[in-house]
Design an enzyme around this catalytic site. Structure first.
Site, PDB file in Angstrom:
ATOM      1  N   TYR A 137      14.611 -17.170   1.324  1.00 26.21           N
ATOM      2  CA  TYR A 137      13.348 -17.304   0.581  1.00 26.21           C
ATOM      3  C   TYR A 137      13.146 -16.044  -0.273  1.00 26.21           C
ATOM      4  CZ  TYR A 137      12.247 -21.130   3.851  1.00 26.21           C
ATOM      5  OH  TYR A 137      12.266 -22.269   4.605  1.00 26.21           O
ATOM      6  N   SER A 169       7.381 -28.975   5.575  1.00 20.45           N
ATOM      7  CA  SER A 169       6.687 -29.787   4.561  1.00 20.45           C
ATOM      8  C   SER A 169       5.813 -30.860   5.221  1.00 20.45           C
ATOM      9  CB  SER A 169       7.683 -30.406   3.572  1.00 20.45           C
ATOM     10  OG  SER A 169       8.466 -29.420   2.944  1.00 20.45           O
TER      11      SER A 169
HETATM   12  N1  LIG Z   1      13.929 -25.556   7.028  1.00 20.60           N
HETATM   13  C1  LIG Z   1      13.852 -25.902   5.767  1.00 20.60           C
HETATM   14  O1  LIG Z   1      14.843 -26.279   5.138  1.00 20.60           O
HETATM   15  C2  LIG Z   1      12.537 -25.818   5.067  1.00 20.60           C
HETATM   16  C3  LIG Z   1      12.340 -26.486   3.838  1.00 20.60           C
HETATM   17  C4  LIG Z   1      11.083 -26.406   3.230  1.00 20.60           C
HETATM   18  C5  LIG Z   1      10.071 -25.676   3.838  1.00 20.60           C
HETATM   19  N2  LIG Z   1      10.295 -25.033   5.022  1.00 20.60           N
HETATM   20  C6  LIG Z   1       9.230 -24.264   5.698  1.00 20.60           C
HETATM   21  O2  LIG Z   1       8.111 -25.122   5.904  1.00 20.60           O
HETATM   22  C7  LIG Z   1       6.938 -24.539   5.344  1.00 20.60           C
HETATM   23  C8  LIG Z   1       5.979 -25.624   4.881  1.00 20.60           C
HETATM   24  O3  LIG Z   1       6.612 -26.528   3.998  1.00 20.60           O
HETATM   25  P1  LIG Z   1       6.250 -26.603   2.434  1.00 20.60           P
HETATM   26  O4  LIG Z   1       5.546 -25.355   2.042  1.00 20.60           O
HETATM   27  O5  LIG Z   1       7.508 -27.001   1.746  1.00 20.60           O
HETATM   28  O6  LIG Z   1       5.318 -27.881   2.312  1.00 20.60           O
HETATM   29  P2  LIG Z   1       3.843 -28.277   2.797  1.00 20.60           P
HETATM   30  O7  LIG Z   1       3.382 -27.344   3.827  1.00 20.60           O
HETATM   31  O8  LIG Z   1       3.928 -29.723   3.089  1.00 20.60           O
HETATM   32  O9  LIG Z   1       3.008 -28.138   1.449  1.00 20.60           O
HETATM   33  C9  LIG Z   1       2.851 -26.930   0.770  1.00 20.60           C
HETATM   34  C10 LIG Z   1       2.084 -27.227  -0.510  1.00 20.60           C
HETATM   35  O10 LIG Z   1       0.805 -27.773  -0.178  1.00 20.60           O
HETATM   36  C11 LIG Z   1      -0.231 -26.964  -0.702  1.00 20.60           C
HETATM   37  N3  LIG Z   1      -1.283 -26.947   0.338  1.00 20.60           N
HETATM   38  C12 LIG Z   1      -1.224 -26.389   1.563  1.00 20.60           C
HETATM   39  N4  LIG Z   1      -2.346 -26.614   2.254  1.00 20.60           N
HETATM   40  C13 LIG Z   1      -3.138 -27.352   1.443  1.00 20.60           C
HETATM   41  C14 LIG Z   1      -4.430 -27.892   1.583  1.00 20.60           C
HETATM   42  N5  LIG Z   1      -5.128 -27.768   2.707  1.00 20.60           N
HETATM   43  N6  LIG Z   1      -4.964 -28.585   0.522  1.00 20.60           N
HETATM   44  C15 LIG Z   1      -4.260 -28.747  -0.625  1.00 20.60           C
HETATM   45  N7  LIG Z   1      -3.020 -28.253  -0.805  1.00 20.60           N
HETATM   46  C16 LIG Z   1      -2.467 -27.562   0.222  1.00 20.60           C
HETATM   47  C17 LIG Z   1       0.396 -25.619  -0.987  1.00 20.60           C
HETATM   48  O11 LIG Z   1      -0.229 -24.992  -2.078  1.00 20.60           O
HETATM   49  P3  LIG Z   1      -0.942 -23.532  -1.958  1.00 20.60           P
HETATM   50  O12 LIG Z   1       0.090 -22.587  -1.435  1.00 20.60           O
HETATM   51  O13 LIG Z   1      -1.309 -23.239  -3.358  1.00 20.60           O
HETATM   52  O14 LIG Z   1      -2.089 -23.714  -1.035  1.00 20.60           O
HETATM   53  C18 LIG Z   1       1.822 -26.025  -1.371  1.00 20.60           C
HETATM   54  O15 LIG Z   1       1.857 -26.433  -2.719  1.00 20.60           O
HETATM   55  C19 LIG Z   1       7.478 -23.634   4.249  1.00 20.60           C
HETATM   56  O16 LIG Z   1       6.557 -22.631   3.899  1.00 20.60           O
HETATM   57  C20 LIG Z   1       8.742 -23.087   4.868  1.00 20.60           C
HETATM   58  O17 LIG Z   1       8.440 -21.990   5.696  1.00 20.60           O
HETATM   59  C21 LIG Z   1      11.503 -25.113   5.637  1.00 20.60           C
END
Ligand SMILES: NC(=O)c1ccc[n+]([C@@H]2O[C@H](COP(=O)([O-])OP(=O)(O)OC[C@H]3O[C@@H](n4cnc5c(N)ncnc54)[C@H](OP(=O)(O)O)[C@@H]3O)[C@@H](O)[C@H]2O)c1
Length: 329
Positions: free
Chosen positions: A58, A204
């Site tokens: 990251y 996600s």
């Molecule tokens: N192992 C893997 O391959 C892998 C892949 C992807 C992700 N991950 C991990 O999983 C974590 C979470 O996944 P993700 O960030 O991809 O997806 P997510 O948590 O499903 O969604 C994140 C998105 O949603 C928005 N968001 C968050 N809370 C919100 C709310 N209450 N209302 C409206 N929008 C909201 C965020 O924007 P803002 O930031 O602007 O609030 C961002 O655009 C990542 O941070 C990472 O650590 C791991």
């Protein structure tokens, strides 16, 4: 916030914080680096989050440094998870690499970037087709023996891989994409986790923001926002998928909660050993997301949500073809 227990007795807050978006993937940050440090500390001090997710890749690298600096004064209260498994050249991922010498090198470098003595949870980020998983588990087992790592995890691994790894060194958590519109872990991976006593960490969990109802066909994604390249977010697919969010919104409104909270509450209701890690860069959304632990769903509502994706028929893959080729189901 109450806690949940992943495999091998690793206790964490029921909702964690994904920190990836603070360094990449979701377009311009709403604040500067100091703001992001403040958001991470707020998650611990105000919302009771004790589980933080980062990875070598990251940034690359800068996210681990950010998370390490933010959590340094709170180290004894939190569990820090990071990930290995890539070749990185000139700031770009150039393929998987889980050779034992690479795992050992990344562990040392991640420890340094995070400024910690031991990595609480060390995941393989993607299965490496060139390295037997037994060798990967063996390398992590040696790091555990050396006191550099506490727990072993896998990300996007299939059930057979999980079983083989677990036979060499107990797996604490499998982290894969799982949400109301991504149900891939259900047929094989979740049953394997249940059988082997392994925790599951949905990434996600908000469908990359889609399930919160704040993304629509009129949302414009910048080039540095991964959603500009994810088939599900292409306009035609997105407009078909909006029916799913409309249903979730209708369920949320009379409960006085948000669609995103329903999405997280549904995940929490699946199994007591599931710990979602929604990612956000904004304090109010940390409160909203952790507030999902207070949202009650009836058995009928859960059953309805279980069937929702199939009923609506989610359109579009969750990754581009190269990304899809790397996930084990
Ligand atoms: N192992 C893997 O391959 C892998 C892949 C992807 C992700 N991950 C991990 O999983 C974590 C979470 O996944 P993700 O960030 O991809 O997806 P997510 O948590 O499903 O969604 C994140 C998105 O949603 C928005 N968001 C968050 N809370 C919100 C709310 N209450 N209302 C409206 N929008 C909201 C965020 O924007 P803002 O930031 O602007 O609030 C961002 O655009 C990542 O941070 C990472 O650590 C791991």
């Amino acid at each position: 916030m109450h806690t949940r227990t992943l495999g091998q007795g690793l206790e964490v807050s029921a909702v964690g914080l994904g920190c990836m978006g603070m360094s990449q993937s979701y377009g311009p940050n709403p604040g500067d680096r100091d703001d992001m440090i403040g958001v991470i500390r707020y998650a611990v001090e105000s919302a009771g989050v004790t589980f933080f997710d980062t990875a070598e890749v990251y940034g690359p690298y800068v996210n681990e440094e950010l998370v390490g600096e933010a959590l340094a004064p709170l180290r004894d209260q939190v569990v820090i998870a990071t990930k290995f498994g890539w070749n990185i050249q000139d700031g770009k991922m150039t393929g998987t690499n889980s050779r034992p010498e690479q795992i050992r090198r990344v562990a040392d470098e991640s420890l340094q970037r995070l400024g910690i003595d031991v990595i609480d949870l060390f995941y393989q980020h993607r299965v490496d087709p060139d390295v037997p998983i037994e060798d990967v588990a063996g390398a992590v087992a040696e790091l555990v023996q050396a006191g550099k790592v506490r727990h072993f995890g896998l990300s996007e691994a299939g059930a057979d891989t999980i079983r083989r790894a677990h036979a060499v060194h107990p797996v604490t958590a499998v982290q894969s994409e799982y949400s109301l519109w991504t149900r891939d872990p259900e047929p094989k991976v979740l049953p394997a986790c249940a059988e082997l006593g392994i925790g599951f960490v949905p990434f996600s969990p908000l469908g990359k923001g889609f399930l919160t109802g704040t993304v629509s066909t009129s949302t414009e994604f910048t080039a540095d926002d991964i959603r500009s390249r994810v088939p599900r977010f292409e306009a035609g697919n997105l407009s078909a998928n909006e029916a799913l969010v409309a249903y979730v919104r209708a369920l949320a409104e009379p409960k006085g909660c948000t669609p995103g909270q329903i999405a997280l509450a549904w995940l929490l209701a699946q199994h007591p050993w599931i710990v979602p890690i929604p990612g956000t860069r904004r304090r109010p959304r940390i409160d909203e997301n952790t507030g999902a632990t207070q949202v009650a769903l009836s058995a009928d509502e859960i059953a309805d949500l279980d069937a929702l994706a199939a009923r609506i028929g989610v359109q579009g893959d969750r990754y581009n073809p190269a990304g899809m080729a790397m996930v084990g189901l």
